[in-house]
Each structure stands twice: as C-alpha cells, then as structure tokens.
Design an enzyme around this catalytic site. Structure first.
Site, short mmCIF file in Angstrom:
data_model
loop_
_atom_site.label_atom_id
_atom_site.label_comp_id
_atom_site.label_asym_id
_atom_site.label_seq_id
_atom_site.Cartn_x
_atom_site.Cartn_y
_atom_site.Cartn_z
N ASN A 153 45.26 -19.64 -28.88
CA ASN A 153 43.96 -20.29 -29.10
C ASN A 153 43.58 -20.39 -30.58
O ASN A 153 42.98 -21.36 -31.01
CB ASN A 153 42.86 -19.58 -28.30
CG ASN A 153 42.72 -18.11 -28.67
OD1 ASN A 153 43.69 -17.45 -29.03
ND2 ASN A 153 41.52 -17.60 -28.57
N GLU A 251 43.53 -6.63 -27.97
CA GLU A 251 42.30 -7.42 -27.90
C GLU A 251 42.52 -8.39 -26.76
O GLU A 251 43.31 -9.33 -26.87
CB GLU A 251 42.03 -8.13 -29.23
CG GLU A 251 40.60 -8.64 -29.35
CD GLU A 251 40.42 -10.01 -28.69
OE1 GLU A 251 39.86 -10.04 -27.56
OE2 GLU A 251 40.82 -11.00 -29.28
N CYS A 285 38.20 -15.99 -27.17
CA CYS A 285 37.90 -14.81 -26.36
C CYS A 285 36.43 -14.42 -26.45
O CYS A 285 35.90 -13.76 -25.55
CB CYS A 285 38.78 -13.64 -26.79
SG CYS A 285 38.62 -13.21 -28.53
N GLU A 464 40.26 -3.23 -34.61
CA GLU A 464 40.90 -3.69 -35.83
C GLU A 464 39.83 -4.30 -36.72
O GLU A 464 38.71 -4.55 -36.30
CB GLU A 464 42.02 -4.68 -35.51
CG GLU A 464 43.18 -4.01 -34.75
CD GLU A 464 44.39 -4.91 -34.57
OE1 GLU A 464 44.58 -5.83 -35.38
OE2 GLU A 464 45.16 -4.68 -33.63
#
Length: 486
Positions: A153, A251, A285, A464
């Site tokens: 993405n 993630e 996301c 992160e």
C-alpha cells in the site's frame, strides 16, 4: 524497467522464473518480476552474515550515518524515476506520491542516520552491601541479519521505514517487498549499489506468496523479522519463527474508529473523516472504517460526508485534482466488492457508492472502485469487525461519551483512532481510554518520525519510530567492571 531482478551480494542476479507486474489502472503488463528460490535466499543470507564482520561491521557510527545520507541523496536525485515506478505499481495519485511516498522514503534515511549518532546506553555506579564497587554500562549491538517484509500500500515509505533504522544500527538487511509493488524496491537496490553500500549489507529478494516468506523468515541465518501487513500473515510468521524465538516487530491490520462529538467543528470533522476514509483508496492501515457521530449532528454529518464522497475525482494518477486511483489489484478489488455486496444483502443503507465507476476507456480493465458510505448495521456485524482495506466507512450515531468509548473499543484490532471535539478536557479524557496505539485529535495521519508507531491486539507487536526503532534493531549488552579500592 521491463525486468526486475533480485539484488544479492552486491549484484543483480537473474532468476529461473518470472511473473507479470500488472498496472492496476488498465490491467496491462508493465514488467517481469523475478521469482527467487531457496538457493538465492541462502546466498543473500550468507552475504549478509559475512558483511556483519566485514567492512560494514567495522564502520563507525558516523561513517554509517554518512552512507545513509548518500542513500537519501540518491533517492532524491532519481525522484522522477521513483515517482513513475510507484505510480505504475499502485495507480495512486501523482499528488500523493510526490508529497508523501517518495519524499518520506528519503526522509526515513535522513532521520535515522542522524538519530543513531545520539543513541547511547546506560551507566550505573554499583555499590553492594558487602562493599564491592563496580561500573555497569551497556553498549548497543546490532541484532544481525534482519528480514524486512514490506506491504503494497505504501511500498517505498514502509520499506524504508524499516530498512533505514536497521542499517543505521549496523544490521544487514534482506528486503522482501510485496509481489504487487516491487519496482521502487528495485530502484532502491540500484541506489544502494551506486552509493557504495558494502557488499551483502542490503539484499533484495523478489517473489510471490508465503513460500518466499517462509523460506526467509524460517532461515537459520536470519536473526529477526519485521513485517507490515495483514494480521493473518503476522500470525503465520509468529508460528514460523516460534521454534527459533526470533525477535519480531509487527505492524498489522486495523479497523479504526473516528469519533465525532457534538461540539466538533462539523466542517473540519467531515473533511477529516473523508480524508481518513478515502485516502489512497482506503488502502492505509490507519484509514477509518468505523465512524461514530453524536446523534444531535448525525444527519448533518451524513449529508456532508455524502457530498464529499461524491465530489472525489477518480481517474488517471497524473490527471489534475485526482484524489484516488484504483485498488492495487483485481484480487483486492473483488475482495472489497464482496464486502460492498455483503453490506447490501444485510440491509445496510448505502448512502453513496457501493459499486465500480465506469469510464468507457481502458480504465474499465483496471481495479477502480467507488468511495462508499453505509449505515444501519450493528457494531458486531462482520462489516464492522473485519478489515476491508478499501474506501468505505460505516457511520452510526451515539448518545454519550462512555457509550462511544465502549463501542470504539469493541474490536479485535487496536491501531488508531481519530477524535473530533473542541473540548480540550474531553480530548484529554477520552483519548487515553481508546485501546489503540495512536490517537489523533482534530486531525489524522499527522506523523512525527520520532514518536512510537504501532498497535495493540491484532494490530501488532512492538513499536517503531524514533528511539523505539533503535531499541528493536539493536541489542543492549551490559558490561560490569569491578572497581578495586587498592
């Protein structure tokens, strides 16, 4: 770039097998992509392990930092090529690629190149009950060989988000990008080669499906895995690396909420929710898929959001004022359309959208889809529980603060939330009660690269960003030196 090859041990190498890279705008083939095999993965891991103790392993922090700044320079020097490659792979708008994807790729290298120079351990003077004295200090050592698996993405942005801090900390990297969007990773390998990153430090493995991922993540020579993508894939990787207890940073997916209180600035809230729902055709996301609006402004909000959605320009990436392009692939288009159909079958009210736009040209062979707003389903309906990853949101009313907090938290995911209110106390009161890793107030997708990024529940493991990345990509080693009095 009619052919994309793997980059292993400082060389671009051909593969036995290639597959088609498809442009999602018109469904046409744009390149051949290499399909790596076990031998090539073995070679990449061996090269990376050798580099750990070679020239790269002996470099000072300042030398590594200077090299990473050269990588950023190399991306910026070829920015037009990176823009073209990203657009060809994803179909996203020129504006987004020019202002977010490619600039952020270079910024990731600069940010972590500078940050690593200020990374440090801890020091303690120790005195025991028996009178012994010691100095305890820690040094941060690289984990070793890092497998970086990045999604389709935000291809360059999310690959460099992991590659940059991993290299800054002195690790060697094997990057496996999505098979849907490998072009900017290939260009990044060219930049690494041209600026003189030592042999084996950066390797690029291309290929399809979980077989390549399994061969890489389960490899005995890989010391840690970092992954961005679907929660189901994250679960698979966890099972794969469990026997070797490798460090992981995930993630994963999201089913993010937006909460619009009655005191919100309605115009800003509508524009913000439209942006958080439809940006990149919903393929982020962090995008909003569940919207909770106070009942007193619900009708007005729905009317304005419908207008925003219907004013979105869909089309060729380089057309003026185009906001969104296609979904990334036919497969993903069919997945999102299946959710549109499910919603209709379950009695959802389709406020706008719900289908495929028609252009009467080559774009009808692409992967376009309509921005969609629905309402009328329960919070527990699969439409409101499963990540769709498309330009769709479900809007529902709420009556009080505690109710909406409970409903927003009614999810297996926990990545992000946007709160819209002009009440400062409410913002501070509600934000910490939302079970997510990131909360925005009166904004969305406003990022500082120094802050922690990640989610809870099915949305991931670890953080992160900034020093949080430094902590994952390095291992602290404590050194204790006894101090004699004589």
């Amino acid at each position: 770039m009619d052919k994309l090859d793997c980059y292993i041990a400082g060389q671009f190498v051909s593969s036995r097998c290639y597959f088609d890279n498809i442009n999602p705008v018109n469904g046409e083939k744009i390149a051949d992509i290499a399909e790596a095999d076990q031998d090539q993965i073995d070679q990449a891991v061996a090269a990376a392990r050798q580099a750990l103790t070679g020239e790269w392993g002996k470099m000072s922090v300042n030398q590594r930092s200077a090299l990473l700044h050269k990588v950023a320079d190399g991306i910026e020097a070829r920015i037009d090529e990176f823009i073209e490659a990203e657009i060809s792979d994803t179909g996203k708008s020129m504006h987004q690629v020019q202002t977010i994807d490619i600039p952020r790729g270079a910024a990731n290298f600069r940010t972590f190149a500078d940050m690593v120079k200020f990374d440090h351990g801890e020091t303690f003077v120790t005195e025991t009950a028996t009178g012994e004295k010691a100095i305890n200090y820690s040094v941060n050592k690289p984990l070793g060989v890092i497998a970086v698996i990045s999604p389709w993405n935000l291809p360059l942005l999310l690959a460099t988000w992991k590659v940059a801090p991993a290299l800054a900390c002195g690790n060697c990297v094997i990057l496996k990008p999505s098979e849907e969007t490998s072009s900017t990773a290939f260009l990044l390998a060219q930049v690494m080669h041209d600026v003189g990153i030592p042999t084996g430090v950066f390797n690029l493995i291309l290929g399809r499906g979980k077989n390549i991922g399994d061969m890489l993540t389960q490899h005995a020579g890989v010391d840690a895995v970092t992954f961005t993508g679907a929660s189901a894939t994250g679960q698979h990787i966890m099972r794969a690396v469990a026997p070797s207890v490798k460090p992981i940073s995930f993630e994963l997916g999201g089913k993010n909420a937006a909460i619009v209180f009655e005191d919100a600035d309605l115009n800003k809230a509508v524009a913000g929710v439209a942006r958080s729902t439809f940006t990149n055709c919903g393929q982020v996301c962090l995008c909003t898929e569940r919207v909770f609006v106070h009942r007193s402004i619900y009708t007005s909000f729905i009317e304005q959001l419908k207008q925003h959605a219907e004013n979105i320009k869909i089309g060729y990436p380089k057309e003026p004022n185009v906001l969104i392009g296609p979904l990334v692939s036919k497969h993903h288009q069919q997945k999102v359309l299946s959710y549109y159909q499910q919603a209709k079958e379950k009695g959802a009210e389709v406020i706008t959208g719900g289908g495929v736009p028609r252009f009467d040209d080559e774009r009808d062979n692409g992967c376009f889809i309509e921005p969609t707003v629905i309402c009328g389903l329960s919070d527990d309906d699969p439409i409101n529980q499963e990540e769709i990853f498309g330009p769709i949101c479900h809007v529902s009313p709420f009556d009080d603060e505690q109710e909406v907090i409970t409903r927003a938290n009614n999810s297996r995911y926990g990545l992000a939330c946007a709160i819209w209110t002009e009440n400062l106390s409410r913002a501070h009161r509600v934000a910490p009660q939302i079970d997510v890793g990131l909360v925005w107030v009166n904004t969305w997708f406003l990022r500082d690269l120094r802050t922690p990024f990640g989610g809870v529940k099915l949305s991931g493991i670890g953080r992160e960003g900034g020093m949080h990345s430094m902590r994952f990509y390095s291992e602290p080693v404590n050194i204790c030196i006894k101090v004699d009095e004589e």
